[in-house]
Design a protein around this motif. Structure first.
Motif, PDB file in Angstrom:
ATOM      1  N   ALA A 209     -90.511  70.608-122.161  1.00 36.48           N
ATOM      2  CA  ALA A 209     -91.947  70.499-121.913  1.00 36.48           C
ATOM      3  C   ALA A 209     -92.269  70.974-120.500  1.00 36.48           C
ATOM      4  O   ALA A 209     -91.541  70.684-119.547  1.00 36.48           O
ATOM      5  N   ASN A 244    -103.222  70.828-132.446  1.00 37.45           N
ATOM      6  CA  ASN A 244    -102.492  70.851-131.172  1.00 37.45           C
ATOM      7  C   ASN A 244    -101.378  71.885-131.146  1.00 37.45           C
ATOM      8  O   ASN A 244    -100.550  71.885-130.227  1.00 37.45           O
ATOM      9  N   THR A 266     -97.094  74.081-128.548  1.00 39.95           N
ATOM     10  CA  THR A 266     -97.469  72.758-129.034  1.00 39.95           C
ATOM     11  C   THR A 266     -97.822  71.870-127.851  1.00 39.95           C
ATOM     12  O   THR A 266     -96.991  71.641-126.965  1.00 39.95           O
ATOM     13  N   ARG A 267     -99.044  71.411-127.822  1.00 37.02           N
ATOM     14  CA  ARG A 267     -99.478  70.522-126.740  1.00 37.02           C
ATOM     15  C   ARG A 267     -98.983  69.106-127.040  1.00 37.02           C
ATOM     16  O   ARG A 267     -99.268  68.550-128.105  1.00 37.02           O
ATOM     17  N   ILE A 268     -98.248  68.521-126.104  1.00 39.45           N
ATOM     18  CA  ILE A 268     -97.714  67.177-126.322  1.00 39.45           C
ATOM     19  C   ILE A 268     -98.432  66.115-125.498  1.00 39.45           C
ATOM     20  O   ILE A 268     -98.230  64.920-125.701  1.00 39.45           O
ATOM     21  N   SER A 269     -99.253  66.551-124.567  1.00 38.71           N
ATOM     22  CA  SER A 269    -100.102  65.652-123.798  1.00 38.71           C
ATOM     23  C   SER A 269    -101.239  66.480-123.222  1.00 38.71           C
ATOM     24  O   SER A 269    -101.323  67.687-123.447  1.00 38.71           O
ATOM     25  N   GLU A 270    -102.110  65.853-122.473  1.00 33.06           N
ATOM     26  CA  GLU A 270    -103.248  66.569-121.908  1.00 33.06           C
ATOM     27  C   GLU A 270    -102.803  67.685-120.969  1.00 33.06           C
ATOM     28  O   GLU A 270    -103.479  68.715-120.868  1.00 33.06           O
ATOM     29  N   ASN A 271    -101.655  67.491-120.306  1.00 33.66           N
ATOM     30  CA  ASN A 271    -101.235  68.434-119.275  1.00 33.66           C
ATOM     31  C   ASN A 271     -99.912  69.131-119.557  1.00 33.66           C
ATOM     32  O   ASN A 271     -99.436  69.902-118.716  1.00 33.66           O
ATOM     33  N   GLU A 272     -99.285  68.865-120.712  1.00 30.53           N
ATOM     34  CA  GLU A 272     -97.976  69.445-120.989  1.00 30.53           C
ATOM     35  C   GLU A 272     -97.937  70.083-122.371  1.00 30.53           C
ATOM     36  O   GLU A 272     -98.635  69.643-123.294  1.00 30.53           O
ATOM     37  N   GLN A 273     -97.100  71.097-122.504  1.00 32.61           N
ATOM     38  CA  GLN A 273     -96.887  71.729-123.793  1.00 32.61           C
ATOM     39  C   GLN A 273     -95.454  72.242-123.886  1.00 32.61           C
ATOM     40  O   GLN A 273     -94.774  72.422-122.875  1.00 32.61           O
TER      41      GLN A 273
END
Length: 365
Positions: A209, A244, A266-273
């Motif tokens: 990520a 996402n 794939t976005r795993i949080s608001e600020n990470e992918q």
């Protein structure tokens, strides 16, 4: 079988590869990876008495043939050791097979690959998961250019030497052009930023990520000839995917050759992918086209890639579904750095982080 990734670290003279290799070992070992590094074969050979400047063409050919064969043998041996380790492993090659081609005429390279029983596509496209090209300090960071750290380097640090280094830098990029995960790493005002980009690109290859970052983008006009540009035509198709997740197919054509790549973000949080990218065959590409997103057009554009004063740029001229739009994108220019726009580019509008200009949104029907 353990996860093994093989990465080439290459670049022009005085690009920072030695420092980058040390940091790669430290960083990814701390994350639990077994890191193997394959030394630069031409340097080993030069230290052993090989003379790559010889006027004896027969001798030169045998030197280069031995260099290629040794490179292949080392990579294959290290791959077997990495597999036997049972750990997730990274093999980092200090230069790779295609670097050899940058030092000889195309006809001689064709003869060499035939004698060895291989081809350019096999060596360039199929052996490595990524190729990271560090731009020579001779282009945009001349004050840091030195030959003192490698006595085998033939380029001097005067103006002629800088010119030769820039020319070689571009030859090496051209040799690797066509690899689906070729990344050009800019020079920076702060060398630490260059190292950070290397670590980030390797992390992407490993599927780790990463923070979501915005490359700086501009609507531009081309007002003159773009020197030393690598030109290609891109057909980009978005696939139906889960929320996402953004999946796209890309066909890139240059000099009559095509490469097909599947990219998934794939976005795993608001600020990470997590971003994954892999080369696929023509058959797989055409099969996946059946999953094209019905709500998005296919994008067609012409791309010119080039280096200007140590910074790497891509200029896309869109053909479909929108025409007369030209977007310049920087690669790896830090927020605190000034973009060194070339004189043949006129900036019309800064569109950095403007979501309406994302390819994904431009494709909307």
């Amino acid at each position: 079988m353990s996860q093994i990734r093989k990465i080439v670290l290459t670049g022009g003279p005085c690009a920072g590869k030695t420092t980058a290799l040390v940091r790669v070992i430290e960083h990814f070992t701390s994350l639990g990876f077994k890191v193997f590094t394959i030394p630069e074969v031409p340097t080993l050979f030069s230290q052993a008495g090989v003379d790559y400047t010889t006027p004896n063409r027969g001798f030169f050919y045998e030197e280069e043939k031995a260099t290629l064969l040794t490179q292949l043998e080392l990579e294959d041996h290290f791959a077997r050791m990495a597999e036997a380790s049972g750990m997730p492993a990274i093999i980092v090659c200090d230069r790779g097979t295609m670097d050899i081609s940058a030092y000889m005429e195309p006809a001689l390279w064709d003869r060499l690959t035939k004698d060895v029983g291989t081809t350019t596509p096999e060596l360039r496209d199929e052996r490595y998961d990524a190729v990271l090209h560090l731009v020579s300090a001779a282009d945009g960071a001349e004050q840091f250019y030195t030959t003192a750290n490698n006595k085998e380097r033939r380029e001097s640090s005067d103006e002629e030497g800088l010119r030769m280094a820039r020319e070689l830098d571009k030859k090496v990029i051209a040799a690797w052009t066509g690899h689906p995960h070729l990344r050009v790493i800019n020079n920076h005002e702060n060398f630490e930023a260059k190292i950070h980009r290397v670590l980030k690109e390797i992390s992407n290859v490993l599927g780790l990520a990463q923070p979501i970052t915005e490359e700086r983008k501009y609507v531009v006009e081309i007002t003159g000839t773009v020197p030393d540009a690598i030109e290609s035509d891109i057909v980009q198709t978005y696939l139906s995917s889960d929320p996402n997740t953004e999946s796209r197919l890309r066909q890139r054509t240059w000099e009559g050759k095509c490469v097909y790549v599947l990219t998934t973000k794939t976005r795993i949080s608001e600020n990470e992918q997590v971003e994954t990218e892999r080369q696929i065959t023509s058959n797989v590409y055409h099969s996946l086209l059946q999953q094209a997103d019905p709500y998005r057009h296919t994008i067609r554009k012409h791309r010119m890639s080039f280096i200007w004063k140590g910074q790497y740029f891509e200029v896309d001229s869109f053909k479909e579904p929108i025409n007369n739009l030209v977007i310049l994108e920087t690669k790896g220019v830090e927020d605190t750095e000034q973009v060194r726009f070339p004189p043949f580019i006129k900036v019309v509008k800064d569109i950095t982080a403007n979501t309406s200009y994302y390819n994904y949104n431009l494709a909307l029907r």
